[in-house]
Enzyme design. Structure first.
Site, PDB file in Angstrom:
ATOM      1  N   ASP A   1       2.585   2.606  10.260  1.00 30.46           N
ATOM      2  CA  ASP A   1       3.543   3.708  10.335  1.00 30.46           C
ATOM      3  C   ASP A   1       4.337   3.672  11.639  1.00 30.46           C
ATOM      4  OD1 ASP A   1       3.531   5.108   7.953  1.00 30.46           O
ATOM      5  OD2 ASP A   1       1.804   6.333   8.494  1.00 30.46           O
TER       6      ASP A   1
ATOM      7  N   TYR B   1      14.011  -3.275   5.532  1.00 30.82           N
ATOM      8  CA  TYR B   1      14.950  -3.014   4.447  1.00 30.82           C
ATOM      9  C   TYR B   1      16.245  -3.812   4.656  1.00 30.82           C
ATOM     10  CZ  TYR B   1      12.179   1.238   3.391  1.00 30.82           C
ATOM     11  OH  TYR B   1      11.189   2.130   3.069  1.00 30.82           O
TER      12      TYR B   1
ATOM     13  N   ARG C   1      11.456  16.171   4.667  1.00 29.42           N
ATOM     14  CA  ARG C   1      11.927  14.804   4.488  1.00 29.42           C
ATOM     15  C   ARG C   1      12.188  14.172   5.849  1.00 29.42           C
ATOM     16  NH1 ARG C   1      17.108  12.399   1.049  1.00 29.42           N
ATOM     17  NH2 ARG C   1      16.613  10.219   1.468  1.00 29.42           N
TER      18      ARG C   1
ATOM     19  N   GLY D   1      12.564  10.219   0.768  1.00 33.73           N
ATOM     20  CA  GLY D   1      13.613  10.386  -0.225  1.00 33.73           C
ATOM     21  C   GLY D   1      13.086  10.129  -1.621  1.00 33.73           C
TER      22      GLY D   1
ATOM     23  N   CYS E   1       0.400   8.038  -0.617  1.00 34.99           N
ATOM     24  CA  CYS E   1      -0.613   7.063  -0.218  1.00 34.99           C
ATOM     25  C   CYS E   1      -0.073   5.868   0.559  1.00 34.99           C
ATOM     26  CB  CYS E   1      -1.372   6.568  -1.449  1.00 34.99           C
ATOM     27  SG  CYS E   1      -2.470   7.821  -2.150  1.00 34.99           S
TER      28      CYS E   1
ATOM     29  N   HIS F   1      11.854  -1.033  -7.420  1.00 41.63           N
ATOM     30  CA  HIS F   1      10.501  -1.323  -6.941  1.00 41.63           C
ATOM     31  C   HIS F   1       9.540  -1.657  -8.087  1.00 41.63           C
ATOM     32  CE1 HIS F   1      10.287  -1.019  -2.649  1.00 41.63           C
ATOM     33  NE2 HIS F   1      10.879   0.160  -2.604  1.00 41.63           N
TER      34      HIS F   1
ATOM     35  N   GLU G   1      10.636  -4.328   0.504  1.00 38.93           N
ATOM     36  CA  GLU G   1      11.830  -3.533   0.768  1.00 38.93           C
ATOM     37  C   GLU G   1      13.100  -4.366   0.897  1.00 38.93           C
ATOM     38  OE1 GLU G   1      11.831  -0.585   0.228  1.00 38.93           O
ATOM     39  OE2 GLU G   1       9.774   0.113   0.515  1.00 38.93           O
TER      40      GLU G   1
ATOM     41  N   GLU H   1       7.987   5.125  -5.021  1.00 37.76           N
ATOM     42  CA  GLU H   1       8.019   4.373  -6.264  1.00 37.76           C
ATOM     43  C   GLU H   1       6.688   4.324  -6.984  1.00 37.76           C
ATOM     44  OE1 GLU H   1       7.284   1.351  -2.868  1.00 37.76           O
ATOM     45  OE2 GLU H   1       8.459   3.176  -3.184  1.00 37.76           O
TER      46      GLU H   1
ATOM     47  N   HIS I   1      17.078   2.457  -6.311  1.00 31.92           N
ATOM     48  CA  HIS I   1      16.128   1.866  -5.367  1.00 31.92           C
ATOM     49  C   HIS I   1      14.697   1.999  -5.885  1.00 31.92           C
ATOM     50  CE1 HIS I   1      14.737   0.651  -1.311  1.00 31.92           C
ATOM     51  NE2 HIS I   1      13.699   1.445  -1.605  1.00 31.92           N
ATOM     52  N   GLU I   2      14.314   3.197  -6.312  1.00 31.50           N
ATOM     53  CA  GLU I   2      12.926   3.417  -6.720  1.00 31.50           C
ATOM     54  C   GLU I   2      12.563   2.626  -7.970  1.00 31.50           C
ATOM     55  OE1 GLU I   2      11.237   4.652  -4.489  1.00 31.50           O
ATOM     56  OE2 GLU I   2      12.861   5.531  -3.349  1.00 31.50           O
TER      57      GLU I   2
END
Length: 644
Positions: free
Chosen positions: A387, A395, A593, A278, A133, A309, A328, A281, A305-306
């Site tokens: 996007d 990041y 990916r 990858g 989403c 979040h 990020e 979250e 990383h996830e």
């Protein structure tokens, strides 16, 4: 008023606070159908309608407080979708509560869902469904006020003939009970129920359904939360081994740096290869790519990383896409601080920043023709697609800004108390860059006085937040201890380019190297003049780089081999690289990916356009709608932007 440029909803007049979903998953028609009931709070006297974001939904009815209501689905905007207007009773006053229900089902054009045939899964026995989403695709899953400025709790019941997961706490059937409540997987219908009591933005709504199993991770005695892994039966053993040793340890360490974890459950789901990122979250349930299953725990740091979040993004959330860097940039900064803590080594943090610096420069170069996307804070036009600007810039530039502040203000001893205060102040809220900056100044005025404020004033804020170009406003230096061996090996290869005797280069050269050091070695080589064909082939075979299951390393090897695109080396490796990225090399795990498929398609396109277009035409239907749309958009162009 700083309104979300990607939403058509009227969330500043009336806002969703809680949503009750009732869904039915139909794998035969590949639709999700049911209703969403919004418990909404009136924010402005006299508001006459509730406006929701939708995209490619088939809306069949609406109710307000249980009575039939009139509604109007507006024409579709290419990016924002179709605004759904639902009429409200007259005379509503601020702070009143209204229940608005929308009945609907998804369509074949839904960008939020990917439906996989059984042949596209690991087990090849049952189909599979999963969602994505972020950033603005929740509106294709359900009628919502699809802005991070709106945070909702939710409950959901979902019927399916395959096990169902949501970004929430599972109520029934229990995770540790029989798969599919003991019923026949793929045949019997089971009603699953979930609850998310912590307010989250709509982009964290998530669903997955397939032949998946659960295995809990070892519990830490003094923690109330639990962790575990979900995967297809064919992957559950490998997935458990890869992540069981570290996940709970990572989360416990993060709590010490920030605040206690709020979501109660932190599970991982290893998805089929078509997942375009990858990791994602999603609250309570991080989605992960199977490319992380390297068999040596070499890529488990993605979990750091996830889960970070959970505090920065899921907890403290950006108000809208303009301020995406708050999610990020903070997450990458904290992820790298975690690497220092977990490894008891400042060199580990510095090394991660070195790797990130290469990615940042690459993406800044991509936007030389659109320098606005080189900024940390991007003022999007109404209806502009976020996007299109997705890259490593928020990041890496964001993480470097936070690191620069840490150093400017006096180091970690001074900065970490501020981090805790920042999260405690804004947890559960959605904020702008200005709100963050105001709090930063207020905190250090109170906890440092004029001296700290003067240090903050020395920061070139405009350059950091709105600067363009290929560099950072400040020359950043990092601990290079872990990079030296990689640099030296690259220099050896560089010095050998005039000789054909390569017997001194052996697999033992990489003894003691971790995966990230190999990546830095390859990236350092890429910055040098191209090596001869004989050297690249020997590099690939002697070090096993052209066959490694570590996709991060393989990506860098092909980047090296396919440049320049007119070389004999590129002509030799182009077919191999093309087969690898669509999973036709025997691994079957890369397909989808975007970190891998988009740059490889770009490189293959430059070497052999006919081959690239042929590979894409044969495989595009297996890719996630987001990846498919973005690659479709650029396969005829000389450049293809790519995110993680």
């Amino acid at each position: 008023m700083d309104l979300d440029p990607t939403s058509q909803s009227n969330y500043w007049q009336i806002a969703s606070k809680h949503i009750t979903f009732d869904w039915s998953v139909d794998f035969k028609t590949q639709t999700l159908s049911g209703f969403a009931t919004h418990r909404m709070t009136v924010l402005l006297d006299g508001v006459g309608e509730a406006i929701f974001d939708t995209r490619d939904l088939e809306v069949t009815g609406a109710e307000v407080n249980g009575s039939v209501a009139s509604y109007n689905l507006k024409p579709k905007h290419e990016v924002m979708g179709s605004a759904l207007h639902v009429s409200l009773p007259n005379g509503l006053q601020a702070e009143a509560t209204v229940d608005v229900t929308v009945f609907y089902k998804t369509t074949k054009d839904c960008t939020a869902l990917q439906w996989l045939e059984k042949e596209q899964t690991q087990g090849k026995q049952f189909p599979y469904l999963f969602s994505q989403c972020q950033p603005i695709h929740a509106r294709a899953l359900a009628p919502v006020q699809d802005s991070p400025s709106v945070k909702i709790t939710y409950k959901a019941t979902v019927t399916s003939n395959l096990p169902v997961l949501l970004s929430a706490i599972r109520l029934f059937p229990p995770s540790d009970g029989p798969a599919h409540d003991g019923k026949v997987v793929g045949e019997d219908i089971v009603k699953y129920s979930y609850e998310q009591p912590v307010p989250i933005p709509s982009y964290l709504l998530a669903i997955a359904s397939g032949n998946i199993q659960y295995r809990p991770f070892p519990k830490i005695a003094d923690k109330q939360w639990t962790t575990g892994i979900w995967a297809e039966p064919e992957l559950i053993d490998a997935a458990y081994w890869e992540f069981s040793e570290d996940t709970a340890r990572f989360l416990a360490a993060e709590e010490k740096l920030v605040i206690p974890y709020k979501f109660g459950v932190y599970d991982l789901l290893v998805l089929p290869p078509a997942f375009p990122y990858g990791g994602m979250e999603n609250a309570c349930l991080s989605f992960l790519t199977p490319t992380l299953l390297t068999g040596d725990r070499g890529l488990v740091e993605v979990v750091v990383h996830e889960l970070t979040h959970s505090f920065f993004g899921n907890g403290v959330t950006h108000a809208h896409a303009t301020h995406f860097w708050l999610n990020e940039g903070w997450t990458v900064y904290m992820e790298r601080l975690m690497l220092q803590v977990l490894n008891d080594s400042p060199a580990a943090r510095g090394f991660a920043f070195i790797i990130g610096a290469k990615a940042l420069v690459d993406d800044l170069k991509r936007y030389t023709d659109k320098p606005r996307y080189q900024r940390l804070v991007i003022d999007y036009e109404k209806g502009e697609d976020p996007d299109d600007a997705y890259s490593r810039v928020p990041y890496e530039k964001g993480a470097n800004l936070i690191l620069h502040l840490e150093r400017t203000l006096g180091g970690l001893d001074v900065f970490l108390p501020y981090v805790k205060d920042y999260v405690n102040t804004f947890i559960g809220k959605s904020i702008t860059t200005q709100q963050w900056k105001t709090h930063l100044y207020e905190y250090f005025a109170k906890n440092g006085g004029p001296e700290k404020v003067k240090l903050l004033d020395s920061v070139d804020w405009h350059a950091w937040l709105y600067g363009e170009g290929l560099g950072l406003p400040v020359e950043m230096t990092y601990d290079t201890t872990l990079a030296q061996a990689a640099y030296e090996l690259a220099d050896r290869w560089d010095a050998s380019r005039s000789t054909s005797d390569l017997k001194d280069f052996k697999q033992s050269d990489l003894e003691g190297f971790n995966a990230n050091q190999i990546i830095v070695f390859l990236e350092h080589l890429q910055a040098m003049p191209p090596l001869p064909f004989s050297h690249i082939t020997h590099l690939g075979t002697s070090y096993g780089l052209s066959s490694t299951p570590n996709a991060e390393i393989r990506l860098r090897f092909y980047a090296l081999a396919l440049s320049p695109p007119t070389s004999d080396t590129a002509a030799h490796f182009v077919g191999e690289a093309g087969r690898w990225v669509v999973g036709d090399d025997g691994t079957g795990v890369i397909k989808g990916r975007m970190k891998f498929c988009r740059p490889i398609f770009k490189a293959v396109l430059k070497v052999n356009a006919a081959l690239a277009l042929n590979i894409w035409a044969k495989n595009k239907d297996d890719f996630h709608p987001i990846a498919r749309r973005l690659i479709d958009k650029h396969t005829a162009a000389p450049t293809i932007p790519y995110p993680l």
